[in-house]
Design an enzyme around this catalytic site. Structure first.
Site, PDB file in Angstrom:
ATOM      1  N   THR A 186       0.875  -1.178   0.000  1.00  0.00           N
ATOM      2  CA  THR A 186       0.000   0.000   0.000  1.00  0.00           C
ATOM      3  C   THR A 186       0.911   1.226   0.000  1.00  0.00           C
ATOM      4  O   THR A 186       2.083   1.124   0.363  1.00  0.00           O
ATOM      5  CB  THR A 186      -0.879   0.026   1.254  1.00  0.00           C
ATOM      6  OG1 THR A 186      -0.012   0.131   2.372  1.00  0.00           O
ATOM      7  CG2 THR A 186      -1.717  -1.231   1.371  1.00  0.00           C
ATOM      8  N   GLU A 332      -5.558  -4.062  -0.808  1.00  0.00           N
ATOM      9  CA  GLU A 332      -5.830  -5.177   0.103  1.00  0.00           C
ATOM     10  C   GLU A 332      -6.965  -6.072  -0.405  1.00  0.00           C
ATOM     11  O   GLU A 332      -7.215  -7.141   0.139  1.00  0.00           O
ATOM     12  CB  GLU A 332      -6.236  -4.646   1.489  1.00  0.00           C
ATOM     13  CG  GLU A 332      -5.120  -3.975   2.265  1.00  0.00           C
ATOM     14  CD  GLU A 332      -4.992  -2.483   1.962  1.00  0.00           C
ATOM     15  OE1 GLU A 332      -5.405  -2.049   0.862  1.00  0.00           O
ATOM     16  OE2 GLU A 332      -4.468  -1.755   2.816  1.00  0.00           O
ATOM     17  N   LYS A 441     -14.195  16.887  11.083  1.00  0.00           N
ATOM     18  CA  LYS A 441     -15.134  16.850  12.208  1.00  0.00           C
ATOM     19  C   LYS A 441     -15.440  18.273  12.631  1.00  0.00           C
ATOM     20  O   LYS A 441     -14.589  18.970  13.167  1.00  0.00           O
ATOM     21  CB  LYS A 441     -14.537  16.060  13.366  1.00  0.00           C
ATOM     22  CG  LYS A 441     -14.566  14.581  13.097  1.00  0.00           C
ATOM     23  CD  LYS A 441     -14.665  13.750  14.370  1.00  0.00           C
ATOM     24  CE  LYS A 441     -14.876  12.297  14.017  1.00  0.00           C
ATOM     25  NZ  LYS A 441     -13.930  11.402  14.660  1.00  0.00           N
ATOM     26  N   TRP A 446     -19.661  14.915  11.077  1.00  0.00           N
ATOM     27  CA  TRP A 446     -18.751  14.677   9.973  1.00  0.00           C
ATOM     28  C   TRP A 446     -19.162  15.438   8.715  1.00  0.00           C
ATOM     29  O   TRP A 446     -20.333  15.448   8.345  1.00  0.00           O
ATOM     30  CB  TRP A 446     -18.716  13.192   9.626  1.00  0.00           C
ATOM     31  CG  TRP A 446     -17.967  12.381  10.626  1.00  0.00           C
ATOM     32  CD1 TRP A 446     -17.278  12.846  11.700  1.00  0.00           C
ATOM     33  CD2 TRP A 446     -17.850  10.965  10.639  1.00  0.00           C
ATOM     34  NE1 TRP A 446     -16.730  11.793  12.382  1.00  0.00           N
ATOM     35  CE2 TRP A 446     -17.066  10.634  11.756  1.00  0.00           C
ATOM     36  CE3 TRP A 446     -18.313   9.942   9.823  1.00  0.00           C
ATOM     37  CZ2 TRP A 446     -16.737   9.315  12.069  1.00  0.00           C
ATOM     38  CZ3 TRP A 446     -17.995   8.633  10.130  1.00  0.00           C
ATOM     39  CH2 TRP A 446     -17.211   8.323  11.256  1.00  0.00           C
TER      40      TRP A 446
HETATM   41  P1  ADP Z   1      -3.156   3.391  -1.936  1.00  0.00           P
HETATM   42  O1  ADP Z   1      -1.948   2.564  -1.970  1.00  0.00           O
HETATM   43  O2  ADP Z   1      -3.087   4.713  -2.613  1.00  0.00           O
HETATM   44  O3  ADP Z   1      -3.842   3.430  -0.616  1.00  0.00           O
HETATM   45  P2  ADP Z   1      -5.312   1.844  -2.956  1.00  0.00           P
HETATM   46  O4  ADP Z   1      -5.699   1.771  -4.365  1.00  0.00           O
HETATM   47  O5  ADP Z   1      -5.206   0.594  -2.223  1.00  0.00           O
HETATM   48  O6  ADP Z   1      -4.004   2.610  -2.978  1.00  0.00           O
HETATM   49  O7  ADP Z   1      -6.271   2.829  -2.195  1.00  0.00           O
HETATM   50  C1  ADP Z   1      -7.521   2.405  -1.744  1.00  0.00           C
HETATM   51  C2  ADP Z   1      -8.314   3.583  -1.273  1.00  0.00           C
HETATM   52  O8  ADP Z   1      -8.584   4.469  -2.352  1.00  0.00           O
HETATM   53  C3  ADP Z   1      -9.673   3.218  -0.751  1.00  0.00           C
HETATM   54  O9  ADP Z   1      -9.583   2.794   0.588  1.00  0.00           O
HETATM   55  C4  ADP Z   1     -10.430   4.518  -0.907  1.00  0.00           C
HETATM   56  O10 ADP Z   1     -10.179   5.403   0.149  1.00  0.00           O
HETATM   57  C5  ADP Z   1      -9.833   5.096  -2.157  1.00  0.00           C
HETATM   58  N1  ADP Z   1     -10.698   4.812  -3.298  1.00  0.00           N
HETATM   59  C6  ADP Z   1     -10.585   3.816  -4.192  1.00  0.00           C
HETATM   60  N2  ADP Z   1     -11.558   3.881  -5.111  1.00  0.00           N
HETATM   61  C7  ADP Z   1     -12.327   4.945  -4.785  1.00  0.00           C
HETATM   62  C8  ADP Z   1     -13.506   5.544  -5.334  1.00  0.00           C
HETATM   63  N3  ADP Z   1     -14.089   5.085  -6.432  1.00  0.00           N
HETATM   64  N4  ADP Z   1     -14.004   6.629  -4.705  1.00  0.00           N
HETATM   65  C9  ADP Z   1     -13.432   7.129  -3.598  1.00  0.00           C
HETATM   66  N5  ADP Z   1     -12.330   6.609  -3.042  1.00  0.00           N
HETATM   67  C10 ADP Z   1     -11.784   5.536  -3.614  1.00  0.00           C
END
Ligand code: ADP
Length: 544
Positions: A186, A332, A441, A446
């Site tokens: 990640t 993940e 917040k 929120w």
């Molecule tokens: P990174 O390594 O940048 O965290 P990931 O692709 O695993 O890469 O990131 C996942 C996160 O990206 C999600 O938990 C969410 O917060 C955000 N995310 C993914 N797709 C979307 C979406 N369509 N809209 C909003 N947030 C998104």
């Protein structure tokens, strides 16, 4: 009593076998780092992957469980490398070249990579850090003899020379389907990056779930261009799911600007493509500058990784007649979780309500269990309004990070806490309101930064928008809207705030608007709220 069905371990080489046997003549087209467009077929991919696989065992000594890094664009050699290494029960660790060098050093050492396969582009990066990579035995440079660079990398081997040493008669070894197969870290927006370790079984099941009709609905009549990189969460499975479906693949290589992406969409008649919003922003800007250009072949654009703004979705659908699937997922989760396709029974939904639904992040594909909870873990209702922590479970979802990192994200019932805050509506469509750490917040309530950003992007002249919380003496935090203007266009604070009126509740209205030249992004192309908050650390709101 056990069933009387055959034991057929779900190993990823079976995807390649299927593509070769039943879609052997289907094309794979790649824009190469060396320049020219390269074309061949699944039959060729299969033959070369076997040769390479034999060679990595004989010459590099790679064996079951070894970890091999790749730092490469989307291209045919990268795909061959994946299948060659995974097919031996070794693990492909995709490295994101956009990470800082120190982060690359950390993850290469943490993952215990043995060899690294690199595109020509990244040779200088590796030369700069190789002294800090004591466990790396050598580097395979993914090019031919004629393009081999003069390099200080130790044990640098030319990919095509290596491949020639292998035997294409290789038979894939058999092993347990739960054997590790791929690895991706990640991006580490909080603390060090954490390693996710996919298995053969998880990759095959995830690819099958991806192909399903209500998911991406991939077919052998499709031409699929994964613009999303193979180093960003398995290119959202397309390097597995496209051959599974027998679809033609188009690989964009290093060029992801609007003009280059458009060129391939057009010349290769791409019917489906996928990437993060930043890529589509560049394509749509290019199309706006060239009003004669259209997208006659493109049927479906998958947009995920960050929220798809309404203006982007409307532009594809209304100006170019290409449908958009908004998708959400995580490294993940292999990574696909939810997709915004229309659900049976909702055909009669009025257009306005359907647009609001389509803009959400979608509903779970088969294999994804999903719930929202309060901070004490109590399940919250699916009423489309109640926000909660989004938790997921399923065979394509991590049960732990590598070496026990981040154990607090997994509970003892097997749920993984995504770190996202969302609602789920009565039809099962999930909407992300924020990442838990980005939520604002205000007075104990929120505020969803994503909603405000999406509406701000609808204001003419706004190229990019980000909302962050700024400390406030009375309300704890209040939103600040940060804007990048479109080149050559002007827009004022009043216009931006005016465009939000009536769309968000009054108390969500940002307390101020800041105009900047650039908004910082993470290595996966998302707005880096962490960096933005640091940049605005000393900023005081006019209302404070
Ligand atoms: P990174 O390594 O940048 O965290 P990931 O692709 O695993 O890469 O990131 C996942 C996160 O990206 C999600 O938990 C969410 O917060 C955000 N995310 C993914 N797709 C979307 C979406 N369509 N809209 C909003 N947030 C998104």
């Amino acid at each position: 009593m056990k069933g009387l069905m055959q034991d057929w371990p779900l190993l990823v080489h079976r995807i390649l076998d299927h593509a070769r046997d039943w879609h052997g003549a289907q094309e794979i087209v790649s824009r190469t780092v060396e320049g020219p467009i390269h074309r061949y077929t699944y039959r060729d991919l299969d033959r070369r992957a076997r040769k390479l696989s034999d060679a990595v065992v004989k010459r590099l000594g790679i064996k079951l469980g070894d970890v091999v890094g790749t730092i490469a664009w989307n291209g045919y050699r990268h795909m061959e490398t994946w299948y060659a290494i995974m097919g031996q029960g070794a693990v492909v660790h995709t490295l994101n070249p956009r990470l800082f060098p120190e982060q690359l050093v950390y993850i290469i050492n943490h993952a215990e990579d043995r060899w690294i396969f690199t595109d020509l582009t990244f040779v200088p990066i590796l030369e700069g850090i190789q002294d800090k990579l004591p466990n790396i035995k050598g580097y395979v440079i993914m090019t031919d003899t004629g393009h081999m660079p003069d390099t200080s990398l130790k044990n640098a081997i030319c990919y095509e020379d290596l491949l020639e040493e292998g035997d294409e008669g290789l038979q894939w070894p058999q092993f347990d389907e739960n054997t590790a197969c791929g690895m991706c870290y990640t991006s580490g927006t909080t603390g060090n990056p954490k390693g996710v370790l996919y298995s053969h079984r998880s990759n095959v099941l995830h690819a099958m779930a991806t192909c399903a009709g209500d998911a991406l609905g991939l077919r052998s009549t499709d031409t699929i261009m994964p613009v999303v990189p193979m180093f960003h969460a398995n290119a959202w499975s397309l390097t597995f799911s496209a051959p599974m479906a027998g679809a033609k693949i188009v690989m964009p290589g290093a060029k992801m600007d609007g003009a280059s992406v458009y060129e391939l969409l057009e010349t290769e008649k791409v019917s489906a493509t996928a990437a993060v919003p930043t890529i589509w922003l560049m394509l749509l800007q290019y199309l706006e500058q060239n009003p004669d250009l259209k997208l006659p072949h493109l049927e479906q654009v998958v947009i995920g990784g960050s929220a798809c703004p309404e203006a982007m979705m409307r532009s594809f659908i209304e100006n170019y007649e290409s449908d958009v699937i908004h998708a959400w997922g995580m490294t993940e989760m292999s990574p696909l979780g939810t997709l915004g396709t229309r659900k049976g029974g909702l055909e009669g939904m009025d257009n306005g309500t359907w647009w609001q639904t389509k803009l959400k992040q979608g509903r779970p594909a088969f294999t994804i269990e999903m719930k929202i909870t309060d901070d004490n873990g109590n399940a919250l209702p699916h009423d489309g309004e109640t926000f909660g922590r989004l938790k997921v479970r399923g065979p394509g979802i991590a049960k732990a990070y590598l070496k026990g990192d981040g154990a607090e994200n997994f509970d003892n019932e097997g749920w993984f806490d995504t770190g996202d805050v969302s609602t789920i509506d009565e039809h099962g469509y999930m909407q992300i309101t924020d990442r838990a750490k980005d939520v604002i917040k205000s007075g104990g309530e929120w505020i969803s930064s994503i909603d405000i950003e999406n509406f701000a992007l609808g204001c003419p002249g706004v190229a990019e928008a980000a909302v962050i919380g700024i400390a406030h003496p009375k309300w704890d935090e209040r939103p600040l809207l940060v804007i990048v203007k479109k080149p050559g266009e002007d827009v004022t604070k009043q216009q931006v705030l005016g465009s939000l009126e009536g769309k968000i509740v009054k108390w969500w209205m940002p307390d101020d608007v800041a105009f900047v030249d650039e908004i910082p992004h993470t290595a996966t192309g998302k707005i880096s709220k962490l960096t933005l908050r640091q940049q605005f650390e000393d900023y005081r709101l006019p209302t404070a």
